[in-house]
Motif scaffolding. Sequence first.
Motif, PDB file in Angstrom:
ATOM      1  N   HIS A 323       0.843  -1.203   0.000  1.00 55.70           N
ATOM      2  CA  HIS A 323       0.000   0.000   0.000  1.00 55.70           C
ATOM      3  C   HIS A 323       0.876   1.251   0.000  1.00 55.70           C
ATOM      4  CE1 HIS A 323      -3.643   2.051   0.129  1.00 55.70           C
ATOM      5  NE2 HIS A 323      -4.024   1.887   1.377  1.00 55.70           N
ATOM      6  N   ARG A 324       0.842   2.010  -1.092  1.00 55.23           N
ATOM      7  CA  ARG A 324       1.618   3.249  -1.187  1.00 55.23           C
ATOM      8  C   ARG A 324       0.741   4.484  -1.111  1.00 55.23           C
ATOM      9  NH1 ARG A 324       6.139   1.633   0.475  1.00 55.23           N
ATOM     10  NH2 ARG A 324       7.288   3.346  -0.479  1.00 55.23           N
ATOM     11  N   THR A 325      -0.386   4.498  -1.860  1.00 53.89           N
ATOM     12  CA  THR A 325      -1.346   5.595  -1.774  1.00 53.89           C
ATOM     13  C   THR A 325      -2.748   5.013  -1.930  1.00 53.89           C
ATOM     14  OG1 THR A 325      -1.634   6.171  -4.119  1.00 53.89           O
ATOM     15  CG2 THR A 325       0.331   7.042  -3.023  1.00 53.89           C
ATOM     16  N   LEU A 326      -3.753   5.868  -1.782  1.00 51.53           N
ATOM     17  CA  LEU A 326      -5.132   5.420  -1.955  1.00 51.53           C
ATOM     18  C   LEU A 326      -5.443   5.071  -3.406  1.00 51.53           C
ATOM     19  CD1 LEU A 326      -7.036   7.936   0.345  1.00 51.53           C
ATOM     20  CD2 LEU A 326      -6.421   5.572   0.842  1.00 51.53           C
ATOM     21  N   LEU A 327      -4.577   5.453  -4.321  1.00 52.30           N
ATOM     22  CA  LEU A 327      -4.801   5.177  -5.733  1.00 52.30           C
ATOM     23  C   LEU A 327      -4.292   3.805  -6.164  1.00 52.30           C
ATOM     24  CD1 LEU A 327      -3.887   8.652  -7.289  1.00 52.30           C
ATOM     25  CD2 LEU A 327      -6.167   7.702  -6.936  1.00 52.30           C
ATOM     26  N   VAL A 343     -11.254  -3.267  -1.049  1.00 52.09           N
ATOM     27  CA  VAL A 343     -11.735  -3.216   0.330  1.00 52.09           C
ATOM     28  C   VAL A 343     -10.869  -2.236   1.100  1.00 52.09           C
ATOM     29  CG1 VAL A 343     -12.755  -5.509   0.386  1.00 52.09           C
ATOM     30  CG2 VAL A 343     -10.331  -5.245   0.879  1.00 52.09           C
ATOM     31  N   THR A 344     -11.493  -1.469   1.979  1.00 50.39           N
ATOM     32  CA  THR A 344     -10.795  -0.433   2.737  1.00 50.39           C
ATOM     33  C   THR A 344     -11.112  -0.580   4.212  1.00 50.39           C
ATOM     34  OG1 THR A 344     -12.620   1.148   2.559  1.00 50.39           O
ATOM     35  CG2 THR A 344     -10.988   1.144   0.787  1.00 50.39           C
ATOM     36  N   TYR A 345     -10.266   0.021   5.037  1.00 49.67           N
ATOM     37  CA  TYR A 345     -10.499   0.000   6.479  1.00 49.67           C
ATOM     38  C   TYR A 345     -11.098   1.317   6.959  1.00 49.67           C
ATOM     39  CZ  TYR A 345      -8.210  -4.472   7.259  1.00 49.67           C
ATOM     40  OH  TYR A 345      -7.905  -5.797   7.251  1.00 49.67           O
ATOM     41  N   PRO A 386      -3.090  -5.799   2.403  1.00 49.61           N
ATOM     42  CA  PRO A 386      -3.052  -6.383   3.751  1.00 49.61           C
ATOM     43  C   PRO A 386      -2.209  -5.608   4.758  1.00 49.61           C
ATOM     44  CG  PRO A 386      -1.741  -7.682   2.218  1.00 49.61           C
ATOM     45  CD  PRO A 386      -2.459  -6.664   1.401  1.00 49.61           C
ATOM     46  N   GLU A 387      -1.439  -4.617   4.323  1.00 42.64           N
ATOM     47  CA  GLU A 387      -0.720  -3.791   5.302  1.00 42.64           C
ATOM     48  C   GLU A 387      -1.692  -2.958   6.126  1.00 42.64           C
ATOM     49  OE1 GLU A 387       3.493  -2.337   3.763  1.00 42.64           O
ATOM     50  OE2 GLU A 387       1.992  -2.125   2.195  1.00 42.64           O
ATOM     51  N   GLY A 388      -2.829  -2.583   5.539  1.00 44.81           N
ATOM     52  CA  GLY A 388      -3.839  -1.827   6.277  1.00 44.81           C
ATOM     53  C   GLY A 388      -3.602  -0.341   6.319  1.00 44.81           C
ATOM     54  N   THR A 389      -2.440   0.117   5.867  1.00 49.14           N
ATOM     55  CA  THR A 389      -2.135   1.544   5.824  1.00 49.14           C
ATOM     56  C   THR A 389      -0.973   1.762   4.870  1.00 49.14           C
ATOM     57  OG1 THR A 389      -1.664   3.503   7.187  1.00 49.14           O
ATOM     58  CG2 THR A 389      -0.465   1.502   7.724  1.00 49.14           C
TER      59      THR A 389
END
Length: 514
Positions: A323-327, A343-345, A386-389
């Motif tokens: 996960h680097r950015t929301l894009l 899927v998002t948290y 799966p990093e979640g952030t």
Amino acid sequence: MASKAFAKSLLCFYRSLRCRLANPLSLHRREIHLKLQKNHVSLCHLHDQTLVLDVEGGLLRSSSTFPYFMLVALEAGCLLRGLILLLLYPLLCCLSREVGLRIMVLVCFLGIRKEGFRAGIAVLPKHLLEDVGLEGFEVLRMAGKKVCVSGMPSAMVEGFLKEYLEVDLVVARELKVFHGYYTGLMEEHTYSSLENAFAEEAIGFGSCIKSPQHQLFSHCKEVHLVSEAEKKKWQRLPREEYPKAMVFHDGRMAFRPTLMATLAMFVWFPFGVSLSILRTIVFLLLPYTISVPIGSATGVTDRVLNPHASADDRQHKLYVCNHRTLLDPVYISAMLNKLVVAVTYSVSPITEALSPIRTVRLTRNKEEDRRRMERLLRQGDLVVCPEGTTCREPYLLRFSPLFAELAEEVVPVALAAKVGMFYGTTASGFKFLDSFFFLMNPRPDYHLEFLQKIPTGCLRRRSGSSYEVANLVQREIGSALGFQCTALTRKDKYVILAGNEGVVKTKTQRAHKK
């Protein structure tokens, strides 16, 4: 020829006299102006000594504190504070160092809430570490007891020095506070509490321009000084030499805000806003076959490797990416030229509404999240982070193992994002602006690599643990990117950067809590 020789000797005498007048310690102590290669000989006994190190003079490659105050103005304040500080720069150059420092402190800190100020922990350490000179750090590392002095307020440097450089004592001025808010004024230096630090004679290290004027250097039995010309030859401290890894940092500024860099940012800003709006509209309204070429024409760079590595349309795919950015899911969808579900948290409702692909919020309840993700996977392709952030640096956070229990095989996707002006992520700012800031960069860059499928179902049954499968996928992605795998989590990030666990509550959750 004789006149030239006389003029040269007169100039040398003038420079020597000026240096002595500017350095009162030289009147009663032997000055040592040696290059650091030679200083290793005279400083080799530091392991059992107290070292007094001037941060700006003997540790950082640049003696200018303007970039760090600009970071405080922009990150803890607003663009207006940064613009005021930029306009004041010509005046600061005409004033003495002390008066200029007080003006910068006033502009940057006036009205900032003390409890909400986290720039000294979350923003400045990254930029300070990148300015640390290898030669100055070697001197600091050799010392037994480390005492650092700085002209900047303690709120700006203490967290960095103690947390990342393992300094024992930081001597810097405190900021005055009124009803929980900084007044923009500094307390005067007090040295009564430093008697224990100088129970034995110390060794001082700094630059010949600023350091000798500090009162603490009068307690030192030796003072080693370097010139600005020598500091310009210092090497940057390599990342692998950091005493503590720089994994997390916050703030929007992705560059060191020197005078010219800050001026360029303010000139670009209105163009960047317009360009970001244009890019957003293009990706929202047009199909990928049209929007991707238009994005490239406006400066968006994307590189993709092996997009057809999983070209099997007979079953729905589970894409697992760092996960680097929301894009991230949007780029995966664009490179595959088909719609996927992400899927998002805890992203903001505005971000969800503006997303060109469908997003589904998870609940953090393992059984409920499994049911939701299994249902989505039966309906179509699914992207999971799966990093979640997000993480900006070349590290991978711990992978949540839930994805390894959903499908017989997964497709790992290695992602890397590069920016030159603005970061597209934040821990304590307005998260709904993340994608907007990323697209404001002149040339935002994304690198995607679709790796070979991993038979997670078979591996899970063989090992009996979904955690081992998740770690395997993490290692595969880390190896492809050259990133280091860690066991750090989302909670670790937000506790460090924002002082919370990083949960954005929906209206339903807030109403339920009430």
